[in-house]
Design an enzyme around this catalytic site. Structure first.
Site, PDB file in Angstrom:
ATOM      1  CG  ASP A 151      -9.685   5.836  -2.641  1.00 32.84           C
ATOM      2  OD1 ASP A 151      -8.912   4.970  -2.191  1.00 32.84           O
ATOM      3  OD2 ASP A 151      -9.597   7.039  -2.333  1.00 32.84           O
TER       4      ASP A 151
ATOM      5  CB  THR B  81      -0.946   0.039   1.216  1.00 27.30           C
ATOM      6  OG1 THR B  81      -0.168  -0.049   2.416  1.00 27.30           O
ATOM      7  CG2 THR B  81      -1.939  -1.109   1.167  1.00 27.30           C
TER       8      THR B  81
ATOM      9  CD1 TRP C  34      -7.997   8.314   1.668  1.00 28.72           C
ATOM     10  CD2 TRP C  34      -9.079   9.978   2.706  1.00 28.72           C
ATOM     11  NE1 TRP C  34      -7.773   9.468   0.960  1.00 28.72           N
ATOM     12  CE2 TRP C  34      -8.421  10.501   1.562  1.00 28.72           C
ATOM     13  CE3 TRP C  34      -9.845  10.833   3.502  1.00 28.72           C
ATOM     14  CZ2 TRP C  34      -8.488  11.849   1.225  1.00 28.72           C
ATOM     15  CZ3 TRP C  34      -9.916  12.175   3.159  1.00 28.72           C
ATOM     16  CH2 TRP C  34      -9.244  12.690   2.041  1.00 28.72           C
TER      17      TRP C  34
ATOM     18  CE1 TYR D 241      -2.213   0.083  -3.114  1.00 35.67           C
ATOM     19  CE2 TYR D 241      -3.398   2.131  -3.521  1.00 35.67           C
ATOM     20  CZ  TYR D 241      -3.279   0.918  -2.865  1.00 35.67           C
ATOM     21  OH  TYR D 241      -4.249   0.534  -1.973  1.00 35.67           O
TER      22      TYR D 241
END
Length: 274
Positions: A85, A45, A133, A108
């Site tokens: 997202d 991530t 988030w 990513y």
């Protein structure tokens, strides 16, 4: 995972116990276990590091989900795979639905989108859950970094011109079991807390919640930065990546908790009691 122990027989793996860069290890360890649902919440991530280390990013974010999807297919089990997202380019300026075309603008995002395609191509029972988030007690996130800085420094800044929605891991854990058996048309579901905010608004609300709980901080307010100020960043980020949860609400009859309430709950549970 602790949310499920009272209701389900749960086996968990951390990154030391299961190497997602090793197809042989994944097959060896998972093929001998009987299970009905496999949840993959693991990913590479670090958005900027992915730009420099594209090969491991694709092995973990794309190839590993493909292998997990194939293992689940062969076991007649369901894979629930988490995505992001960041598969969107941020140009839309209104909440993204599951049917909106993905157009990632970073390695990513590209690797996560490739993983989505592999999973969806393998078995139509599998499910992609896109979140944004993410915060919660499981691992440090943006909100924890902000509170840490506010405890140590009198000045805290955050980006004011990038928008999405926080997603509380506790809310994810509570909503997910209803999809263990329910098949979702199209195989993709968006889930985030309701509303939208900038990183600056998100950070300011976290500090306000800390103040309400009597948590001592040196910083009381959050200054504004712009994306253009982030000269050290390597990867491009979508400016606007709010996820529409209309499909989730239509399927369940429920609306996600507002992001402000979710953040307040997290701080009350995991900071006010420290």
């Amino acid at each position: 995972m602790g949310e499920y122990h009272d209701k389900f027989d749960v086996t968990g793996f951390n990154h030391l116990q299961l190497d997602l860069e090793s197809p042989d290890e994944m097959r060896k360890k998972l093929c001998v276990i009987d299970f009905d649902v496999l949840i993959n919440a693991a990913a590479f991530t670090n958005v900027d590091l992915c730009e420099r280390k594209g090969d491991p990013a694709f092995r973990i974010n794309a190839e590993a989900p493909r292998i997990l999807a194939e293992i689940c297919r062969d076991k007649k089990a369901k894979l629930i795979h988490f995505s992001t997202d960041y598969v969107f380019d941020g140009e839309k300026r209104e909440a993204y639905t599951e049917s909106d075309p993905a157009n990632p603008i970073s390695v990513y995002g590209e690797s996560k989108r490739a993983g989505e395609k592999f999973v969806l191509r393998t078995e139509d029972r599998h499910l992609i859950v896109r979140v944004s988030w993410v915060f919660g007690p499981d691992r440090p996130s943006f909100i924890d970094a902000v509170i840490k800085r506010a405890r140590e420094q009198e000045q805290v800044d955050a980006i004011a011109d990038k928008f999405s929605t926080p997603t509380y891991t506790r809310d994810i854990a509570q909503m997910l079991p209803q999809f263990f058996e329910l098949n979702v048309e199209g195989g993709i579901l968006h889930f985030a807390n309701s509303g939208e905010c900038s990183w600056q608004e998100y950070a300011q609300w976290a500090l306000d919640c800390c103040a309400s709980e009597g948590i001592a901080l040196k910083a009381k307010s959050v200054g504004a930065l712009n994306l253009a100020d982030m000269k050290d960043w390597i990867a491009r980020r979508p400016v606007y990546s709010v996820l529409s949860t209309a499909k989730y609400s239509a399927l369940t009859g429920n609306s996600p908790v507002a992001w402000r309430d979710a953040v307040a709950d997290y701080i009350r549970r995991f900071y006010a009691t420290m």
